[in-house]
Design a protein around this motif. Sequence first.
Motif, mmCIF file in Angstrom:
data_model
loop_
_atom_site.group_PDB
_atom_site.id
_atom_site.type_symbol
_atom_site.label_atom_id
_atom_site.label_comp_id
_atom_site.label_asym_id
_atom_site.label_seq_id
_atom_site.Cartn_x
_atom_site.Cartn_y
_atom_site.Cartn_z
ATOM 1 N N ALA A 91 9.214 4.065 -8.281
ATOM 2 C CA ALA A 91 8.771 4.306 -6.909
ATOM 3 C C ALA A 91 9.912 4.131 -5.911
ATOM 4 C CB ALA A 91 7.625 3.356 -6.566
ATOM 5 N N LYS A 92 9.666 4.628 -4.699
ATOM 6 C CA LYS A 92 10.576 4.421 -3.575
ATOM 7 C C LYS A 92 9.834 3.646 -2.486
ATOM 8 C CE LYS A 92 12.969 8.845 -4.314
ATOM 9 N NZ LYS A 92 13.278 10.163 -3.721
ATOM 10 N N TRP A 93 10.598 2.956 -1.654
ATOM 11 C CA TRP A 93 10.017 2.363 -0.451
ATOM 12 C C TRP A 93 9.579 3.494 0.478
ATOM 13 C CZ3 TRP A 93 8.978 -2.632 -0.322
ATOM 14 C CH2 TRP A 93 9.742 -3.527 -1.079
ATOM 15 N N VAL A 94 8.353 3.413 1.005
ATOM 16 C CA VAL A 94 7.890 4.466 1.915
ATOM 17 C C VAL A 94 7.226 3.852 3.143
ATOM 18 C CG1 VAL A 94 7.521 6.054 -0.021
ATOM 19 C CG2 VAL A 94 5.577 4.771 0.911
ATOM 20 N N GLY A 95 7.307 4.594 4.240
ATOM 21 C CA GLY A 95 6.662 4.163 5.470
ATOM 22 C C GLY A 95 7.074 5.065 6.614
ATOM 23 N N THR A 135 4.130 -3.982 -3.621
ATOM 24 C CA THR A 135 4.630 -4.999 -2.705
ATOM 25 C C THR A 135 4.946 -4.321 -1.378
ATOM 26 O OG1 THR A 135 6.150 -6.850 -2.419
ATOM 27 C CG2 THR A 135 7.078 -4.823 -3.348
ATOM 28 N N ALA A 136 5.444 -5.096 -0.421
ATOM 29 C CA ALA A 136 5.730 -4.529 0.891
ATOM 30 C C ALA A 136 6.832 -5.299 1.583
ATOM 31 C CB ALA A 136 4.479 -4.540 1.770
ATOM 32 N N LYS A 137 7.580 -4.585 2.426
ATOM 33 C CA LYS A 137 8.380 -5.221 3.471
ATOM 34 C C LYS A 137 7.438 -5.284 4.655
ATOM 35 C CE LYS A 137 12.710 -3.251 1.756
ATOM 36 N NZ LYS A 137 13.823 -2.316 2.028
ATOM 37 N N GLY A 138 6.696 -6.359 4.733
ATOM 38 C CA GLY A 138 5.591 -6.492 5.664
ATOM 39 C C GLY A 138 4.402 -7.074 4.921
ATOM 40 N N VAL A 139 3.198 -6.887 5.447
ATOM 41 C CA VAL A 139 1.975 -7.303 4.760
ATOM 42 C C VAL A 139 1.065 -6.090 4.620
ATOM 43 C CG1 VAL A 139 2.078 -9.717 5.470
ATOM 44 C CG2 VAL A 139 0.926 -8.068 6.939
ATOM 45 N N PHE A 140 0.283 -6.053 3.537
ATOM 46 C CA PHE A 140 -0.495 -4.847 3.247
ATOM 47 C C PHE A 140 -1.895 -5.188 2.756
ATOM 48 C CE2 PHE A 140 1.193 -5.978 -0.917
ATOM 49 C CZ PHE A 140 0.118 -5.710 -1.763
ATOM 50 N N SER A 208 11.639 -1.055 10.183
ATOM 51 C CA SER A 208 10.255 -0.613 10.017
ATOM 52 C C SER A 208 9.685 -1.079 8.681
ATOM 53 C CB SER A 208 10.185 0.912 10.101
ATOM 54 O OG SER A 208 10.650 1.359 11.346
ATOM 55 N N PRO A 209 8.443 -1.612 8.692
ATOM 56 C CA PRO A 209 7.805 -2.029 7.435
ATOM 57 C C PRO A 209 7.664 -0.865 6.446
ATOM 58 C CG PRO A 209 6.625 -2.898 9.329
ATOM 59 C CD PRO A 209 7.620 -1.915 9.862
ATOM 60 N N LYS A 210 7.678 -1.191 5.161
ATOM 61 C CA LYS A 210 7.524 -0.181 4.110
ATOM 62 C C LYS A 210 6.755 -0.778 2.940
ATOM 63 C CE LYS A 210 11.495 2.833 5.011
ATOM 64 N NZ LYS A 210 11.726 2.351 6.368
ATOM 65 N N ILE A 211 6.167 0.108 2.133
ATOM 66 C CA ILE A 211 5.510 -0.353 0.903
ATOM 67 C C ILE A 211 6.217 0.237 -0.314
ATOM 68 C CG2 ILE A 211 3.233 -0.671 1.937
ATOM 69 C CD1 ILE A 211 2.557 1.952 0.145
ATOM 70 N N LEU A 212 6.019 -0.431 -1.444
ATOM 71 C CA LEU A 212 6.506 0.035 -2.741
ATOM 72 C C LEU A 212 5.326 -0.053 -3.696
ATOM 73 C CD1 LEU A 212 9.173 0.830 -4.290
ATOM 74 C CD2 LEU A 212 9.255 -1.568 -5.019
ATOM 75 N N CYS A 213 5.006 1.070 -4.336
ATOM 76 C CA CYS A 213 3.735 1.140 -5.045
ATOM 77 C C CYS A 213 3.878 1.996 -6.300
ATOM 78 C CB CYS A 213 2.714 1.734 -4.075
ATOM 79 S SG CYS A 213 1.158 2.137 -4.782
ATOM 80 N N GLN A 214 3.371 1.479 -7.425
ATOM 81 C CA GLN A 214 3.455 2.217 -8.690
ATOM 82 C C GLN A 214 2.165 1.979 -9.481
ATOM 83 O OE1 GLN A 214 7.362 2.527 -10.363
ATOM 84 N NE2 GLN A 214 6.645 1.922 -12.386
ATOM 85 N N LEU A 215 1.365 3.018 -9.619
ATOM 86 C CA LEU A 215 0.104 2.949 -10.360
ATOM 87 C C LEU A 215 0.313 3.583 -11.728
ATOM 88 C CD1 LEU A 215 -3.003 2.400 -10.400
ATOM 89 C CD2 LEU A 215 -3.284 4.715 -9.472
#
Length: 371
Positions: A91-95, A135-140, A208-215
């Motif tokens: 995954a990549k960081w996205v936001g 996970t996140a750079k921030g809260v999710f 800017s906050p970002k998320i990282l997500c892998q399902l």
Amino acid sequence: MPVTESVKSQSAYQIICASSKGFLPNNPDLWDSKKQESPQSTFVKYQGENLKSRQKVYWQIRFWNQDENASDWSEINSFELGLLNNTDWQAKWVGLNTAKNNIRGVRKFLMHRPQYLRKGFELSSDVVSARLYITAKGVFDVHLNGNDVSDDVMSPGWTPYNHRIETLTYDATEFVQMGKNSIAVELASGWHSGRVSRRTALYDNFSSPKILCQLEVVLKDGSKQTIISDESWKGTTNGPIRLASVYDGEVYDANLEIPNWTKNDFDDTSWVPVETEDITNSVTLEPKRHNTVKPKMMLEDAEIVSVNNNIAIFNLKQNMVGVPKLNVPMKKGDTLKIRFSEMLLSDGTFYTTNYRSAKSTDYYIAAKDGL
């Protein structure tokens, strides 16, 4: 070790670990501590075979009492490892670029509009198992097909973002299905790019906050599908949570609610593409090493200290962390203001001097008449 009539103390223990239930208790292929003469019953360090990302480990334990009598083996328990290495992530960081809005709060701190991020995807077969690594750079807060994946609060929690970011693993098997699916995430600044110091933001370089997500989904036909955060995701900041801050509270405008945005039939064509950022080796991604924050109890009876016109003061009789649950009659366009303090003065008024510049206030703007 349970304390009973015959068990007054522990004289020894044995822990065994295996890659399959069938190997226990006689053939533990990952670790056998052997009998250890010790009263220790917590924080015993694992000293078996090296473990890998995604690995499931089955374990049992037994102990000897003060008379050297061995207990039965415990029931077979298990734990599963998350993604242990940065290279495990596709995954990549996205936001969204929320820094460009240049919203300034207390002492000119940069504030970020909370983000609503989503992606639709299809699964070609029935689902055997699914793991969501996130996970996140921030809260999710994350949803799959309209379902809250967990009751965790302000995940992933505080971490030194320029050294280590903690990741979470969720069993998502029950939330995904053959055919159309959707994943949806609410994202706010939290400690990453919020106001958590007395001077400048701690991590200005990561604005800017970002998320990282892998399902990762295992399908009935034996194949595996992986859905990642990447350029295909879309987002908006035009949702009901207008601002959210650890110190200052939250502004929620019900007029901007987005019905069904977490569900797979939602039309997100008007939303904008996310920005992406590659994972860097300078920051370690590793599974969270302690418990997440979760709701623990409901305090049912708050004492009403005073009511003056349209202001009421409640006493919860303890200094605690929580959220208020209120039923309030409102008219469309009304704003409900909820202020928090850590204590009341002897005359029943709020004491907030110790909050210094922290506003610690929530606002709710009503979209219709009613409760």
